[in-house]
Design a protein around this motif. Sequence first.
Motif, short mmCIF file in Angstrom:
data_model
loop_
_atom_site.label_atom_id
_atom_site.label_comp_id
_atom_site.label_asym_id
_atom_site.label_seq_id
_atom_site.Cartn_x
_atom_site.Cartn_y
_atom_site.Cartn_z
N SER A 148 33.09 31.83 37.18
CA SER A 148 34.80 32.63 38.44
C SER A 148 35.44 32.56 39.06
N ASN A 149 36.42 33.05 38.98
CA ASN A 149 37.82 32.85 39.71
C ASN A 149 38.14 31.59 41.33
N ILE A 150 38.96 31.72 41.38
CA ILE A 150 38.93 30.74 42.61
C ILE A 150 38.36 31.09 43.84
N THR A 151 38.83 31.89 43.54
CA THR A 151 37.93 32.94 45.39
C THR A 151 36.79 33.25 45.26
N LEU A 152 36.00 33.61 44.00
CA LEU A 152 34.37 33.91 44.21
C LEU A 152 34.25 32.33 44.42
N THR A 153 34.21 31.48 43.66
CA THR A 153 33.79 30.32 44.08
C THR A 153 33.73 29.51 45.29
N ALA A 154 34.97 29.91 45.94
CA ALA A 154 35.25 29.30 47.00
C ALA A 154 34.51 30.04 47.65
N LYS A 155 34.54 30.95 47.69
CA LYS A 155 33.35 31.84 48.19
C LYS A 155 31.56 31.76 48.60
N HIS A 156 31.32 31.16 47.33
CA HIS A 156 29.68 30.07 47.19
C HIS A 156 29.68 29.50 47.74
N LEU A 157 30.65 28.93 47.28
CA LEU A 157 30.55 26.78 48.34
C LEU A 157 30.90 27.16 49.89
N LEU A 196 43.80 45.79 46.36
CA LEU A 196 43.77 44.35 46.86
C LEU A 196 42.25 43.91 47.45
N SER A 197 41.77 42.84 46.55
CA SER A 197 40.33 42.34 47.37
C SER A 197 39.92 42.54 48.42
N LEU A 198 38.85 42.34 48.79
CA LEU A 198 38.38 42.06 49.85
C LEU A 198 39.08 40.98 50.89
N GLU A 199 38.47 39.82 50.22
CA GLU A 199 39.31 38.49 50.53
C GLU A 199 40.95 38.77 50.76
N MET A 200 41.88 39.37 50.06
CA MET A 200 42.59 38.65 50.11
C MET A 200 43.64 40.40 51.22
N ALA A 201 42.56 41.41 51.31
CA ALA A 201 43.34 42.31 52.25
C ALA A 201 42.39 40.92 53.57
N LYS A 202 41.16 41.09 53.36
CA LYS A 202 40.99 40.14 55.66
C LYS A 202 42.19 38.84 55.57
N GLU A 203 42.99 38.02 54.31
CA GLU A 203 44.17 37.31 54.47
C GLU A 203 45.25 37.69 55.29
N LEU A 204 45.47 39.40 54.55
CA LEU A 204 46.65 40.10 55.07
C LEU A 204 46.75 40.13 56.47
N SER A 205 45.58 40.89 56.36
CA SER A 205 44.95 41.41 57.88
C SER A 205 45.18 39.80 59.16
N MET A 206 44.69 39.04 58.88
CA MET A 206 45.31 38.47 60.14
C MET A 206 45.97 37.48 59.87
N GLU A 266 48.28 37.77 40.39
CA GLU A 266 48.33 39.13 39.67
C GLU A 266 46.68 38.99 38.73
N ASN A 267 45.69 40.34 39.20
CA ASN A 267 44.62 40.24 38.07
C ASN A 267 43.60 39.21 38.02
N GLN A 268 43.85 38.42 39.82
CA GLN A 268 42.76 37.31 39.87
C GLN A 268 42.96 38.23 41.65
N ASP A 269 43.99 38.37 42.59
CA ASP A 269 44.22 39.13 43.69
C ASP A 269 44.21 40.36 43.77
N PHE A 270 44.90 40.23 42.94
CA PHE A 270 44.64 41.60 43.23
C PHE A 270 45.88 42.73 41.72
N VAL A 271 45.30 43.89 41.60
CA VAL A 271 46.29 45.55 40.56
C VAL A 271 46.94 45.49 40.39
N ILE A 272 47.85 46.06 40.15
CA ILE A 272 49.15 47.03 40.36
C ILE A 272 49.02 48.16 39.25
#
Length: 238
Positions: free
Chosen positions: A158-167, A73-83, A48-54
């Motif tokens: 940046s958080n881990i999710t955003l850093t992963a996208k940069h890398l 949900l962040s788009l990254e989390m939405a993609k994972e849930l869809s996959m 929460e507050n990193q991948d999604f907010v309630i």
Amino acid sequence: MNITLHRNTINHEEQQTVNARELHAFLEVGKDFSTWIKERIEQYGFIENQDFVIFTEIGEKSERGRPRVEYALSLEMAKELSMVERTDKGKQARAYFIEMERQAKQAAPTLPDFTNPAIAARAWADEVEKNAEQQKRLAVAEPKAAALDLLADSKGASNITLTAKHLKMTRKELIGLLREKKWIWGTRPIQATQQVINQGLMIQVTGISDRNGQPYTQALITPKGLAKLAVILQESNA
């Protein structure tokens, strides 16, 4: 696609988000929404507050008469849930979110590709030319160390999710690398080690949850940490 993108603030950053209830309906999941979203968050370690907010939808109530709880949900989390649904609907949703990310990146200023040493060096050199003090630092420091120091002076951890996208990594791959290098410890929440905090590679921030007013903590990677990770990846691939 009948999934509407919204603007919400996650991890102190305004970004495109997906209403989890709308995604659940589109994916045609057999389980009820509340059970599905809670199980997925637990199963895949979303934070929460990193991948999604309630938030509570004003005017909407659940079957029990309580205010209805919604998840942005962040788009990254939405993609994972869809996959992970492994259905045609899931593939459609994931492709849609990827396209929305692509369009958003085209509309926004792009960051230097820190995985490319030449581009990273050019971005560093441009900043040096704008600042006489930074030029002095360049004259007395090793190129790599000077570049890392310059990036450390910038804001924008940046958080881990955003850093992963940069890398150009997955979030799980980056978490594995950070654990291997002893940058982080713990699971829920993930914590930066004191050593990397002292080195300026990561910071640990705290806040108050918008939903229940409870404190939370989050590990963020500084620009210096991002550049250091890029160097680590470059050397491991050499």
